[in-house]
Design a protein around this motif. Structure first.
Motif, short mmCIF file in Angstrom:
data_model
loop_
_atom_site.label_atom_id
_atom_site.label_comp_id
_atom_site.label_asym_id
_atom_site.label_seq_id
_atom_site.Cartn_x
_atom_site.Cartn_y
_atom_site.Cartn_z
N VAL A 164 39.46 18.00 60.66
CA VAL A 164 40.28 18.22 59.46
C VAL A 164 40.03 17.08 58.47
CG1 VAL A 164 42.61 18.51 58.55
CG2 VAL A 164 42.03 19.41 60.83
N ILE A 216 46.58 23.15 63.61
CA ILE A 216 46.12 21.93 64.26
C ILE A 216 45.97 22.17 65.76
CG2 ILE A 216 46.74 19.55 64.87
CD1 ILE A 216 45.82 19.78 62.02
N VAL A 259 42.35 20.69 51.71
CA VAL A 259 41.99 20.55 53.12
C VAL A 259 40.68 21.31 53.38
CG1 VAL A 259 42.65 21.11 55.50
CG2 VAL A 259 44.37 20.26 53.90
N THR A 309 40.78 15.83 54.32
CA THR A 309 41.67 16.11 53.19
C THR A 309 41.39 15.15 52.05
OG1 THR A 309 43.99 16.43 52.52
CG2 THR A 309 43.53 14.59 54.01
N LEU A 322 46.81 25.96 57.67
CA LEU A 322 46.15 25.04 58.59
C LEU A 322 46.77 25.15 59.98
CD1 LEU A 322 44.22 22.62 59.13
CD2 LEU A 322 46.13 21.12 58.49
N ILE A 379 37.67 22.01 56.71
CA ILE A 379 37.31 21.87 58.12
C ILE A 379 35.79 21.68 58.18
CG2 ILE A 379 37.42 22.86 60.42
CD1 ILE A 379 40.17 22.35 59.15
#
Length: 586
Positions: free
Chosen positions: A423, A465, A405, A425, A463, A407
């Protein structure tokens, strides 16, 4: 272990659910194909167990029986002319018919395409329209559905000129012997429609390798134990229900107890009854609203301990929507005396485009919340003279095995820890792409990375959100999250989650402003006027902005197929004049 039920009589009392443990060594999804996974699971005694609305065992369905039925369905399909890579659409009703047909399609080398059941939102015409759009997208050779849906599903098939057959009629056919194709892991296993899509729907194409990689990540991330049993009411047309609680339990050989989603909606506490009766350890997932409805159903005069024993609920998974710590705390308050441990909560994050799981909280860590100042969320500077306002952001865990992951900012640049951005991935669980939609695929996949469309940040490898990028309300260069506005209105008496939709509109004067649509249950015009003013003041206190408040009839706000609020669809319907607010005197 057998789930006992003192209400069973007659032939029901002779039935035993499939065991939690058996002698077959557990394998964690290390198979080449999904068919191979069922071949292995069928060598043991575990399986599926379907329960009625009251939680009574209606049908045990061992994996061995599922495999035998699925192979027969594969032969019927091939006799019907089905070839590898053909799409077979089927309504995802929780039960043995869908299960054997889904795996039968896989054994035949074709691609199952689960489609939703009708919900309580929208009615008959809305459901037929949804089927037509999805059938158009996946272009199936055949459409299968439960007989009780023949009127609606059959009409959807007729409008798309797709051959349509009831489950029961197809399964009743003779299964003539034939050779079955041999799939490879790189081939497509199924198409999954993401429930959040309000545009022309996109069929997420998932290979056997991607699926089994994600299912292995589930089992390792949850530290699966021999004593674990799954209990689920999640719909099989949603990725969390289909992948997490149907395909995963086959590939990881986990006995599971099911109740239908509509039965959960009527009797939510029957879910907790099933968990209580499991003598082993339980794994059970739910979106936030499932925990919310259970906490609300508990009477203040009733002690949860008098009915439930939740002390062996090892993993109470939470995902599929924004995780709200206040709701989770309410659940702990309601069921703590029944043995429920807050450490059982297992937040996670995922989406259909990554098969399912992207991040999973390590078991036992529970829900961890960080308070983030609203100016950090909005990307602006603190407003002088106004008190600081914080929002609780829930930790969604660490990347699942083999997933990465990052950012990134709007230009794709990598952001530092604790900086909020998009985000992204990558990993072996990613979809091949959207079926027959290269433009949409290219819009979210770049160099093997997936733009999830969600906003968040990383902190110490975990992570967090923040929200959906597409839902963000941007006014005067400042970001406002609709969840914050909706939550503020929910705190007023008489409102609950799902009653409010916030989004941006352009006013007649050409300025951007937040609009707030609110379900209103009073018919008194003066009371409506008072409510509108109260909501307007509440939103102004939170955002510092004036907003448009519209009171609308109950059950007006649109939902996705999984029951989540669709803000973008609400906005489109409102601007098109299809949502009609109450006329309230100024």
């Amino acid at each position: 272990m057998t789930l006992g039920d003192t209400n069973m009589t007659g032939s029901q009392s002779m039935m035993a659910s499939t065991p939690t443990t058996d002698d077959l060594p557990r394998r964690f999804s290390d198979f080449e194909t999904l068919g191979e996974a069922l071949d292995y699971a069928a060598q043991g005694g575990r399986g599926m167990n379907f329960h009625d609305a009251r939680g009574n065992l209606a049908r045990p369905y061992p994996f061995a029986e599922l495999r035998e039925d699925a192979l027969a369905c594969a032969r019927r399909l091939i006799a019907h002319g089905v070839k590898p890579q053909d799409r077979i659409a089927l309504v995802a009703e929780t039960g043995p018919d869908f299960a054997q047909l889904f795996f039968g399609i896989v054994y035949a080398g074709a691609w199952p395409v689960p489609l939703p059941l009708p919900t309580s939102f929208g009615g008959k015409e809305s459901y037929i329209d949804q089927l037509v759009v999805q059938l158009t997208s996946c272009d199936p050779m055949l459409f299968l559905f439960p007989r009780e849906l023949e009127e609606m599903a059959g009409e959807g098939g007729r409008l798309r000129n797709v051959e349509s057959i009831a489950f029961e009629d197809f399964i009743a056919r003779e299964a003539a012997p034939c050779n079955l194709p041999q799939a490879t892991g790189a081939e497509i296993c199924y198409l999954q429609y993401s429930s959040g899509s309000t545009r022309f729907p996109h069929g997420v194409a998932v290979t056997h390798h991607a699926l089994l990689s994600n299912l292995a990540a589930h089992s390792h991330g949850m530290q699966l134990q021999d004593s674990d049993r799954c209990i689920s009411w999640l719909p099989w047309y949603h990725d969390m229900g289909l992948v997490g609680c149907f395909l995963s339990i086959v590939a990881n050989q986990v006995s599971t107890d099911y109740m239908k989603t509509e039965d959960f909606a009527r009797r939510p506490l029957a879910w907790l009854d099933l968990i209580s009766r499991n003598e082993g350890t339980s794994i059970s997932y739910s979106p936030t609203f499932g925990y919310d409805i259970c906490a609300r159903r508990m009477s203040s005069q009733t002690k949860a301990a008098d009915r439930f024993d939740l002390s062996r609920w090892r993993l109470a998974g939470n995902g599929a929507d924004m995780i709200r710590p206040d709701v989770m705390q309410s659940f702990v308050d309601a069921f703590g005396d029944a043995g429920f441990s807050p450490r059982a909560f297992l937040p996670s994050y995922g989406l259909a485009e990554a098969t399912l799981a992207v991040t999973i909280m390590p078991p036992g860590e529970g829900i961890i919340v960080e308070l983030v100042e609203e100016t950090d969320l909005s990307g602006g500077d603190a407003t002088e003279g106004r008190p600081q306002r914080f929002r609780s952001i829930v930790n969604c865990g660490k990347p699942a095995r083999d997933m990465v992951v990052e950012i990134r900012d709007e230009d794709g640049g990598l952001l530092k820890e604790r900086q909020i951005g998009k985000v992204w991935t990558t990993g072996p669980s990613l979809m091949v792409g959207y079926f027959r939609d290269q433009e949409a695929t290219d819009a979210c996949m770049v160099d093997g990375w997936l733009d999830t469309g969600d906003m968040g940040y990383l902190s110490d490898g975990y992570l967090y959100i923040v929200g959906r990028a597409k839902d963000m309300i941007i006014i005067n260069g400042k970001n406002h999250w609709p969840q914050d506005i909706e939550w503020a209105v929910e705190q007023l008496p008489g409102f609950k989650q799902g009653d409010i939709a916030a989004f941006a509109i352009t006013t007649p004067g050409g300025e951007e402003a937040p609009a707030v649509l609110v379900h209103c249950r009073t018919s008194d015009n003066e009371e409506r006027s008072r409510l509108r003013d109260q909501i307007r003041e509440r939103v102004r206190a939170i955002t510092g902005m004036n907003c448009v408040v519209e009171l609308v009839p109950p059950r007006t706000l649109p939902r996705t197929s999984s029951g989540k609020l669709s803000r973008s669809k609400a906005r489109n319907l409102y601007l098109a004049g299809e949502i009609r607010p109450y006329d309230i005197a100024a």
